[in-house]
Write a protein that holds these residues in place. Structure first.
Motif, PDB file in Angstrom:
ATOM      1  N   ILE A   1       0.836  -1.206   0.000  1.00  0.00           N
ATOM      2  CA  ILE A   1       0.000   0.000   0.000  1.00  0.00           C
ATOM      3  C   ILE A   1       0.865   1.248   0.000  1.00  0.00           C
ATOM      4  O   ILE A   1       1.888   1.317   0.703  1.00  0.00           O
ATOM      5  CB  ILE A   1      -0.938   0.002   1.237  1.00  0.00           C
ATOM      6  CG1 ILE A   1      -1.858  -1.238   1.185  1.00  0.00           C
ATOM      7  CG2 ILE A   1      -1.750   1.289   1.308  1.00  0.00           C
ATOM      8  CD1 ILE A   1      -2.796  -1.371   2.369  1.00  0.00           C
ATOM      9  N   GLY A   2       0.449   2.213  -0.830  1.00  0.00           N
ATOM     10  CA  GLY A   2       1.119   3.508  -0.825  1.00  0.00           C
ATOM     11  C   GLY A   2       0.119   4.556  -0.371  1.00  0.00           C
ATOM     12  O   GLY A   2      -1.036   4.568  -0.812  1.00  0.00           O
ATOM     13  N   ILE A   3       0.513   5.450   0.543  1.00  0.00           N
ATOM     14  CA  ILE A   3      -0.417   6.450   1.084  1.00  0.00           C
ATOM     15  C   ILE A   3       0.012   7.844   0.645  1.00  0.00           C
ATOM     16  O   ILE A   3       1.174   8.223   0.808  1.00  0.00           O
ATOM     17  CB  ILE A   3      -0.436   6.410   2.629  1.00  0.00           C
ATOM     18  CG1 ILE A   3      -0.771   4.986   3.117  1.00  0.00           C
ATOM     19  CG2 ILE A   3      -1.424   7.419   3.189  1.00  0.00           C
ATOM     20  CD1 ILE A   3      -0.591   4.809   4.618  1.00  0.00           C
ATOM     21  N   ALA A   4      -0.953   8.594   0.084  1.00  0.00           N
ATOM     22  CA  ALA A   4      -0.678   9.991  -0.272  1.00  0.00           C
ATOM     23  C   ALA A   4      -1.750  10.852   0.382  1.00  0.00           C
ATOM     24  O   ALA A   4      -2.897  10.422   0.539  1.00  0.00           O
ATOM     25  CB  ALA A   4      -0.706  10.163  -1.781  1.00  0.00           C
ATOM     26  N   LEU A   5      -1.354  12.077   0.784  1.00  0.00           N
ATOM     27  CA  LEU A   5      -2.281  12.951   1.501  1.00  0.00           C
ATOM     28  C   LEU A   5      -2.385  14.296   0.786  1.00  0.00           C
ATOM     29  O   LEU A   5      -1.373  14.899   0.410  1.00  0.00           O
ATOM     30  CB  LEU A   5      -1.747  13.171   2.922  1.00  0.00           C
ATOM     31  CG  LEU A   5      -2.718  13.772   3.923  1.00  0.00           C
ATOM     32  CD1 LEU A   5      -3.836  12.796   4.277  1.00  0.00           C
ATOM     33  CD2 LEU A   5      -1.969  14.198   5.191  1.00  0.00           C
ATOM     34  N   TYR A   6      -3.611  14.682   0.568  1.00  0.00           N
ATOM     35  CA  TYR A   6      -3.873  16.027   0.015  1.00  0.00           C
ATOM     36  C   TYR A   6      -3.972  16.986   1.189  1.00  0.00           C
ATOM     37  O   TYR A   6      -4.632  16.644   2.185  1.00  0.00           O
ATOM     38  CB  TYR A   6      -5.192  16.015  -0.763  1.00  0.00           C
ATOM     39  CG  TYR A   6      -5.702  17.401  -1.105  1.00  0.00           C
ATOM     40  CD1 TYR A   6      -5.322  18.034  -2.286  1.00  0.00           C
ATOM     41  CD2 TYR A   6      -6.537  18.104  -0.211  1.00  0.00           C
ATOM     42  CE1 TYR A   6      -5.776  19.314  -2.586  1.00  0.00           C
ATOM     43  CE2 TYR A   6      -6.981  19.374  -0.502  1.00  0.00           C
ATOM     44  CZ  TYR A   6      -6.598  19.978  -1.696  1.00  0.00           C
ATOM     45  OH  TYR A   6      -7.034  21.254  -1.985  1.00  0.00           O
ATOM     46  N   PRO A   7      -3.372  18.127   1.188  1.00  0.00           N
ATOM     47  CA  PRO A   7      -2.657  18.744   0.064  1.00  0.00           C
ATOM     48  C   PRO A   7      -1.140  18.528   0.115  1.00  0.00           C
ATOM     49  O   PRO A   7      -0.462  18.932  -0.828  1.00  0.00           O
ATOM     50  CB  PRO A   7      -2.997  20.233   0.228  1.00  0.00           C
ATOM     51  CG  PRO A   7      -3.156  20.401   1.700  1.00  0.00           C
ATOM     52  CD  PRO A   7      -3.692  19.104   2.244  1.00  0.00           C
ATOM     53  N   GLU A   8      -0.660  17.845   1.186  1.00  0.00           N
ATOM     54  CA  GLU A   8       0.791  17.751   1.374  1.00  0.00           C
ATOM     55  C   GLU A   8       1.511  17.127   0.188  1.00  0.00           C
ATOM     56  O   GLU A   8       2.568  17.589  -0.231  1.00  0.00           O
ATOM     57  CB  GLU A   8       1.134  16.941   2.634  1.00  0.00           C
ATOM     58  CG  GLU A   8       0.924  17.684   3.938  1.00  0.00           C
ATOM     59  CD  GLU A   8      -0.515  17.583   4.430  1.00  0.00           C
ATOM     60  OE1 GLU A   8      -1.404  17.340   3.586  1.00  0.00           O
ATOM     61  OE2 GLU A   8      -0.756  17.734   5.635  1.00  0.00           O
ATOM     62  N   ASN A   9       0.910  16.019  -0.376  1.00  0.00           N
ATOM     63  CA  ASN A   9       1.640  15.287  -1.408  1.00  0.00           C
ATOM     64  C   ASN A   9       1.240  15.660  -2.823  1.00  0.00           C
ATOM     65  O   ASN A   9       1.835  15.174  -3.789  1.00  0.00           O
ATOM     66  CB  ASN A   9       1.439  13.782  -1.226  1.00  0.00           C
ATOM     67  CG  ASN A   9       1.803  13.330   0.169  1.00  0.00           C
ATOM     68  OD1 ASN A   9       1.053  12.615   0.806  1.00  0.00           O
ATOM     69  ND2 ASN A   9       2.940  13.791   0.693  1.00  0.00           N
TER      70      ASN A   9
END
Ligand code: GTP
Length: 483
Positions: free
Chosen positions: A423-431
């Motif tokens: 699993i890869g986690i991305a967060l708006y707006p940081e990423n």
């Protein structure tokens, strides 16, 4: 007394007496011999025809002088018959007046024995008594004209009635065939007409009688059938109160799940400006709505697992990011790729692989919350979109998913099988501020998980200076480890 007879000198006393009487009466009296030669005629002939008695007597043929062309032959024939058979006859005929006008008279012909004629053959004279009936004839004509006119009008009315009945039958047959429910209400909001489909849609039996029923009564009978009766009646009130010439399509539901639309329009009367009522059209659109829902579902759901597909993922991602930008909240994106899925396919076949995917989706769906959305992006790739979240919540979720997937046990051909997830986690707006950037960040982090040994999750490097890859642990607070 003036005598106009050709045989005045040979008259017997009886004939004289007859003349005296005849001259005193208002009608025309005349005497002919059997050869229809006029012997005597009363002075009243002048009043009726304008011809003097003398002119009549001196005329070669009184019938030619007085009787209208059209009646002459008949009059002559009838008079001759009276002379021959002695039977009296009555008939009407037209006299031609001196001034060219025509006057109707009623004539009575009878044979009169001539006493003392001397030839001993029982000679007879013909007596004509005639009376002017012009006024009566005119009245008769007028009456006849009126009756004829009435008959013509009656025939015309019957013709139009038959035509309009035929027309109504045709229209009624047509309206009963169509699937649209149709109902006419008059200006007093009473039912004027409805077709078969209207009864079906509104749940009335085919033999229901609604003509003349008030709208309020109608509403009370259908209220229990509707999902939101008050809402529907409010819509009707709005249409009527606003005097909408044509109302917009309104969709409503029945308690049994049917979806129906209505539209209505004012029915114009013959006199401009005055509507004579309103026509309502109902359409059962349940099947259409079901089909379009199916089409939408086919367009945005994965047929194997029935969860949303890549297309819907992109739509939801765009929508969720736009919403988050407005509200100033964070959005999490988990990119999930299975590990060791190909070997299951290769070892046990595609169907076994499908079974793994279906069970895995069921399990993951039971873990994600209602506001979190789960998508199959394609093959063995999935995504979870988490609106209004924080990084810590995302890592917790990723941890639970990794554990749940790794915990799934399969058996094909008597042999155990399992898969894990990276699993890869991305967060708006940081990423990433855009959808594409966020997806790229989640992918990048997921590949880090693959590279780092699989069955683990990684926070995107763009969140901090470096991405963080974590082995699965049962703890809620995963130990972070630098990639
Ligand atoms: N049964 C089944 N297999 C599918 C479906 N869609 C894709 N696949 C298979 O999924 C496999 C995906 O390949 P990989 O991603 O290399 O599989 P993997 O073994 O998980 O490899 P890694 O990602 O490197 O761990 C391929 O064998 C595809 O044929 C599907 O709907 N059903």
């Amino acid at each position: 007394m003036i005598l106009w007879s050709r045989r005045a000198t040979s008259e017997d006393s009886e004939l004289r007496l007859l003349r005296q009487v005849a001259e005193g009466v208002n009608g025309i009296e005349a005497v002919f011999d059997r050869g229809l030669r006029l012997l005597w005629i009363s002075p009243s002939i002048a009043r009726v025809t304008g011809f003097t008695p003398q002119e009549c007597v001196e005329a070669d043929d009184l019938f030619t002088l007085l009787v209208h062309d059209s009646d002459r032959a008949h009059a002559r024939r009838m008079a001759a018959q009276v002379g021959s058979d002695g039977l009296a006859r009555d008939f009407e005929l037209r006299f031609c007046r001196r001034d060219g006008e025509v006057v109707w008279v009623a004539s009575h012909w009878r044979a009169v024995p001539v006493a003392g004629d001397g030839d001993g053959d029982g000679a007879v004279a013909l007596q004509l008594s005639a009376e002017e009936i012009q006024t009566r004839k005119e009245t008769e004509y007028k009456l006849l004209e009126t009756v004829t006119e009435l008959r013509r009008a009656q025939a015309l009315r019957e013709h139009y009635l038959v035509r309009s009945n035929d027309e109504r039958q045709r229209l009624s047959a047509l309206l009963n065939l169509i699937r649209l429910g149709i109902m006419f209400m008059d200006r007093d909001r009473r039912v004027l007409y409805y077709n078969r489909a209207m009864l079906q849609i509104w749940g009335y039996p085919p033999d229901a009688h609604l003509i003349g029923m008030r709208e309020s009564v109608l509403q009370s009978t259908v209220a229990p059938l509707l999902e939101d009766a008050q809402g529907y009646f409010a819509h009707i009130k709005e249409v009527l109160d606003a005097h909408q010439m044509v109302s917009a399509e309104y969709e409503f539901r029945f308690a049994d799940g049917r979806i129906v639309t209505d539209r209505s329009a004012v029915v114009e009367g013959a006199s401009a400006g005055l509507g004579i009522g309103r026509v309502w059209i109902y359409e059962d659109v349940t099947a259409e709505r079901r089909i379009s829902a199916q089409l939408i579902s086919m367009a945005e759901r994965d047929p194997l697992t029935n969860i949303f597909n890549r297309r819907r993922f992109h739509e939801e991602l765009e929508r969720t990011l736009a919403d988050a930008a407005r509200r100033g909240v964070e959005v999490g994106l988990l990119g999930i790729d299975l590990d060791g899925f190909k070997p299951v396919n290769d070892a046990f076949g595609h169907q076994a692989g499908d079974e793994v995917l279906i069970k895995l989706v069921d399990r993951v769906a039971s873990i994600v919350r209602r506001n979190e959305m789960f998508f199959r992006i394609g093959g063995d790739e999935f995504a979870v979109l988490v609106p209004d979240t924080r990084a810590s919540e995302l890592s917790e979720l990723a941890n639970r998913l990794c554990e749940a997937i790794a915990g799934l046990r399969f058996e094909f051909d008597g042999q155990p099988a399992s898969v894990t997830a990276s699993i890869g986690i991305a967060l708006y707006p940081e990423n990433g501020l855009e959808a594409q950037a966020l997806v790229a960040a989640a992918d990048e982090a997921m590949y880090c998980s693959k590279a780092g040994g699989r069955n683990c999750w990684t926070l995107s490097a763009r969140l901090a200076a470096e991405s963080v890859r974590m082995p699965v642990s049962s703890s809620d607070e995963p130990d972070s480890k630098e990639d």
